[in-house]
Enzyme design. Structure first.
Site, mmCIF file in Angstrom:
data_model
loop_
_atom_site.group_PDB
_atom_site.id
_atom_site.type_symbol
_atom_site.label_atom_id
_atom_site.label_comp_id
_atom_site.label_asym_id
_atom_site.label_seq_id
_atom_site.Cartn_x
_atom_site.Cartn_y
_atom_site.Cartn_z
ATOM 1 N N ASP A 23 -6.219 5.329 -5.664
ATOM 2 C CA ASP A 23 -6.687 5.840 -4.731
ATOM 3 C C ASP A 23 -6.868 7.106 -5.079
ATOM 4 O O ASP A 23 -6.470 7.643 -5.925
ATOM 5 C CB ASP A 23 -5.773 5.688 -3.415
ATOM 6 C CG ASP A 23 -6.579 5.735 -1.950
ATOM 7 O OD1 ASP A 23 -7.984 6.087 -2.092
ATOM 8 O OD2 ASP A 23 -6.150 5.501 -0.951
ATOM 9 N N ASP B 255 0.763 -1.266 0.050
ATOM 10 C CA ASP B 255 0.037 0.035 -0.087
ATOM 11 C C ASP B 255 0.741 1.227 0.107
ATOM 12 O O ASP B 255 1.968 1.157 -0.487
ATOM 13 C CB ASP B 255 -0.922 -0.081 1.328
ATOM 14 C CG ASP B 255 -2.366 0.715 0.890
ATOM 15 O OD1 ASP B 255 -2.347 2.085 1.133
ATOM 16 O OD2 ASP B 255 -3.223 0.138 0.535
ATOM 17 N N ASP C 189 -13.221 2.406 4.262
ATOM 18 C CA ASP C 189 -11.884 1.998 5.311
ATOM 19 C C ASP C 189 -12.459 1.619 6.577
ATOM 20 O O ASP C 189 -11.385 1.341 7.231
ATOM 21 C CB ASP C 189 -11.327 3.507 5.406
ATOM 22 C CG ASP C 189 -10.368 3.858 4.404
ATOM 23 O OD1 ASP C 189 -9.874 3.021 3.601
ATOM 24 O OD2 ASP C 189 -9.915 5.187 4.286
HETATM 25 C C1 DGJ Z 1 -7.086 5.350 1.711
HETATM 26 C C2 DGJ Z 1 -7.105 4.085 1.538
HETATM 27 O O1 DGJ Z 1 -8.682 3.940 1.613
HETATM 28 C C3 DGJ Z 1 -6.651 3.069 2.439
HETATM 29 O O2 DGJ Z 1 -7.094 1.936 2.376
HETATM 30 C C4 DGJ Z 1 -5.091 3.375 2.130
HETATM 31 O O3 DGJ Z 1 -4.584 2.991 0.888
HETATM 32 C C5 DGJ Z 1 -4.691 4.862 2.332
HETATM 33 N N1 DGJ Z 1 -5.760 5.555 1.494
HETATM 34 C C6 DGJ Z 1 -3.172 5.012 2.134
HETATM 35 O O4 DGJ Z 1 -2.755 6.276 2.138
#
Ligand code: DGJ
Length: 697
Positions: free
Chosen positions: A452, A340, A520
């Protein structure tokens, strides 16, 4: 199937069990005739012959009846199309002709005054009850400019009923896609996003059932969903005479989508509509099947079990640590290992490095390839996180190109999460991103990209551009084009859409990504409500869900068993996101068994028909998936009260005359008993859960 009638002025589209009919009057007014169960062309012609009811002097004879109401002339409803030419607003239309291309109907109109032409597109596929609608507008005059202040994809017209109930999916960060229903009252109900992306606040979907009479498995339900990943608006209008129309399209305010010069054109996103007589569950299954058949790429391929350490490590990552986690993940049976945020540039926290898409030399001295090779050696695929549309001011990219972001001269550049939005409407920005991402995907054997998007638009300016507001739609088109080009150049790479969780979940992004990150919030209990809402529109096949640590580290510290966490995440595309270096040997052994079980039930969960058996708010909730002779039932108990056993769970979609063997209990059940009395689950205590596998004998 499309039939015509009334000397080529009536069109009847029919799908699996429904029909949709339109009629052009001799004054070139395009009226909506029917949307509901299948009817014949003769029945549609009879409807077309019925005169419009009398209207009072303060009302329009067209309002609530037109297929695509525009601003201008004798109309007072919210228009789908609003056009400005010089100082004048409004349009009037002459019919120019119809065209049928396979299952698509195109109806053309021109405005003789301003040279604008529109084509209304309708497509209904034989095997489905979904009508896909979109609109194109083109400037066919020789000179001048025409501004589309608004150009909705479609207006949907519902039949007359005594009242309507509206279902919608609302939320915020970490609490997305929660279902609410309420009576539709006179006036306009406006849902949307003015944030530049789809948003966590509303999924671009509504459902309406007459008189609130539909249940999960019975009754008439209409649904509409927009395929657009930028700002958007859906307006449900309850008109003075009780009629209901639903407009939807790109952009929130009517402040200008595009300025068309001679020869230029605009195509709206698709606004899809569905009629179902099978209740909310039937409507959802139709949406799911249609998306798997016609929206989601490679949908017949089940998605792998992934591991992602974001919650466990946040930005504190290293190659060595990721190797350790990769070995642990492979040992559990994980099939895709994802690195990630934090692998690139100076990205050791959220205030630096965004935009610099080269591996951090202190963390990955030889780039990503050695780790990717090791992950492949462990039998897993390799994935990485990116956020290409953004930049930290503290980055090489921003220092070199401070004018590449959206900004307004003299005004503050508002930062969210210490980042700014790149102006993807600019060709140089688009070219740069393509070059960087193409290089990245070529430099290491990457199989998966988590894409993202972590902030909304604020000062959406574009200095030097005469019509800066076009960046709102062009950003989305540029994002789509980048994804399309990357997919074409790297066809083996799968993409996940993420936006701080579920901030960019819609049919538009799903037509070019393999799955989405729904939230999240990985708390397994909260997640049940989020997943319940998500399933109203989207299938389990696209919904990524992780098992993370207990107590929950991100949100609430809730303690839950590995069993409850796994069964919750098994309702979608299973992932593991806990700190595996802290899981005991016993936990890892248990997790290995859950992953193995998930792989067995995966085709049924991801590709089967989904039945929401019980809603999450009731304490005991359950979902059933059925594919061929196999059914899987996932059951969760939030809390047992007064020592009472939870109720039996009544199953759906089974053959009452058949017998079903349950792998978990060894019992053989009559289909009729499972449908009528239900499955006794034996759950007890707090946060208990179970998977039941049933096979028709
Ligand atoms: C937001 C995402 O929803 C998370 O899963 C993760 O990837 C973070 N960003 C990383 O900055």
């Amino acid at each position: 199937m499309i039939e015509t009638g009334d000397n080529g002025r009536l069109w009847l589209l029919s799908g699996r069990s429904s029909s949709y009919a339109l009629h052009l009057t001799d004054r070139d007014e395009l009226l909506h005739l029917h949307w509901g169960p299948r009817i014949t062309a003769a029945a549609a012609e009879a409807l077309a012959r019925e005169p419009l009811p009398p209207h009072w002097p303060f009302e329009s004879r067209l309002d609530g009846r037109e297929e695509y109401p525009v601003e201008g002339g004798p109309r007072f409803v919210r228009p789908a199309l609003s056009v400005r030419t010089g100082q004048e607003r409004g349009t009037a239309w002459d019919f120019t002709g119809s065209e049928i291309a396979g299952d698509e109907l195109r109806l053309g109109f021109t405005d003789p005054v301003n040279g604008l032409a529109i084509v209304l597109h309708h497509r209904m596929r034989d095997a489905f009850d979904i009508v896909e609608r979109w609109t194109t507008a083109s400037h066919q005059g020789a000179a001048g400019e025409v501004e589309l202040l608004r150009a909705d994809a479609a207006t949907w017209t519902l039949p007359e009923r005594d009242g309507w109930r509206l279902s919608q999916l609302h939320g915020r960060w970490a609490a997305e896609s929660r279902l609410v229903r309420g009576d539709l009252t006179p006036g306009e109900k406006v849902l949307g996003s003015r944030r530049g992306h789809t948003g966590h606040q509303h999924l671009p979907w509504v459902a309406l059932d007459a008189e609130g009479a539909a249940t999960e498995e019975s009754g008439e339900v209409y649904g509409c969903a927009l395929a657009w990943s930028g700002s958007w608006r859906i307006v449900v209008q309850h008109l003075p005479d009780g009629r209901v129309q639903i407009n939807g399209g790109a952009g929130y305010d009517d402040s200008g989508l595009v300025l068309l010069g001679p020869g230029e054109a605009y195509t709206s996103p698709v606004f899809a509509g569905l009629w179902s007589a099978q209740g909310f569950g039937g409507a959802s299954r139709e949406w799911h099947a249609w998306q798997l058949a016609h929206v989601v790429p490679r949908a017949a391929e089940p998605r792998p079990v992934l591991y992602n350490s974001w919650e466990a490590t946040l930005f504190d990552i290293s190659e060595e640590q990721q190797r350790t986690l990769a070995h642990r993940a492979a040992d559990l049976g994980v099939e895709l290992f994802v690195v990630d945020d934090g692998w690139f540039g100076a990205r050791t926290h959220d205030a630096a490095g965004l935009g610099d898409w080269t591996p951090n030399p202190a963390r990955f001295p030889d780039g990503l390839k050695p780790l990717a090779d090791e992950v492949h050696g462990l039998g897993m695929r390799f994935g990485i996180w990116v956020e290409p549309e953004m930049v930290n001011p503290d980055s090489e990219l921003y220092r070199a190109h401070p004018d590449w972001v959206q900004f307004q001269p003299g005004r503050e550049r508002t930062e969210f999460r210490n980042q700014l939005v790149l102006n993807l409407a600019r060709r140089d920005v688009r070219d740069h991103l393509w070059q960087r991402l193409d290089t990245l995907l070529s430099s290491a054997p990457v199989d998966y990209v988590k894409w993202d998007f972590n902030r909304c638009f604020t000062e959406a300016g574009w200095p030097g551009e005469p019509y800066p507001q076009r960046l709102w739609t062009e950003h989305v088109h540029a994002f789509y084009a980048l994804l399309d080009r990357l997919r074409a150049a790297h066809p083996h790479v799968a993409f996940e859409s993420c936006s701080g969780g579920g901030g960019r979940v819609d049919l538009g992004v799903l037509s070019r990504t393999d799955q989405v990150w729904a939230s999240d919030n990985t708390d397994p209990l909260d997640r049940l409500a989020i997943q319940y809402g998500f399933s109203q529109l989207h299938p389990a096949r696209v919904m990524a869900a992780w098992v993370t640590d207990s107590p929950n580290t991100q949100l609430n510290g809730r303690v839950s068993s590995l069993r409850f966490r796994f069964v919750s995440a098994m309702a979608g595309v299973l992932g593991v996101g806990g700190d595996l270096t802290r899981w005991s040997p016993a936990e890892r052994a248990e997790a290995r068994d859950w992953v193995a079980l998930y792989k067995e039930i995966r085709p049924v969960v991801q590709l089967g028909a989904q039945y929401r058996l019980r809603a999450p708010e009731g304490g005991l909730s359950a979902v059933q998936y059925t594919r061929g002779d196999d059914s899987v039932v996932l059951v969760w108990l939030q809390a047992q009260h007064h020592g009472e056993p939870p109720p039996a769970v009544r199953l759906r979609g089974l053959d009452p005359a058949a017998s079903y063997a349950c792998r978990e209990t060894g019992a053989v059940h009559s289909g009729a008993v499972l449908l009528h009395r239900g499955l006794v689950t034996g759950l007890r205590g707090d946060l208990d859960a179970q998977v039941f596998r049933l096979r028709k004998e």
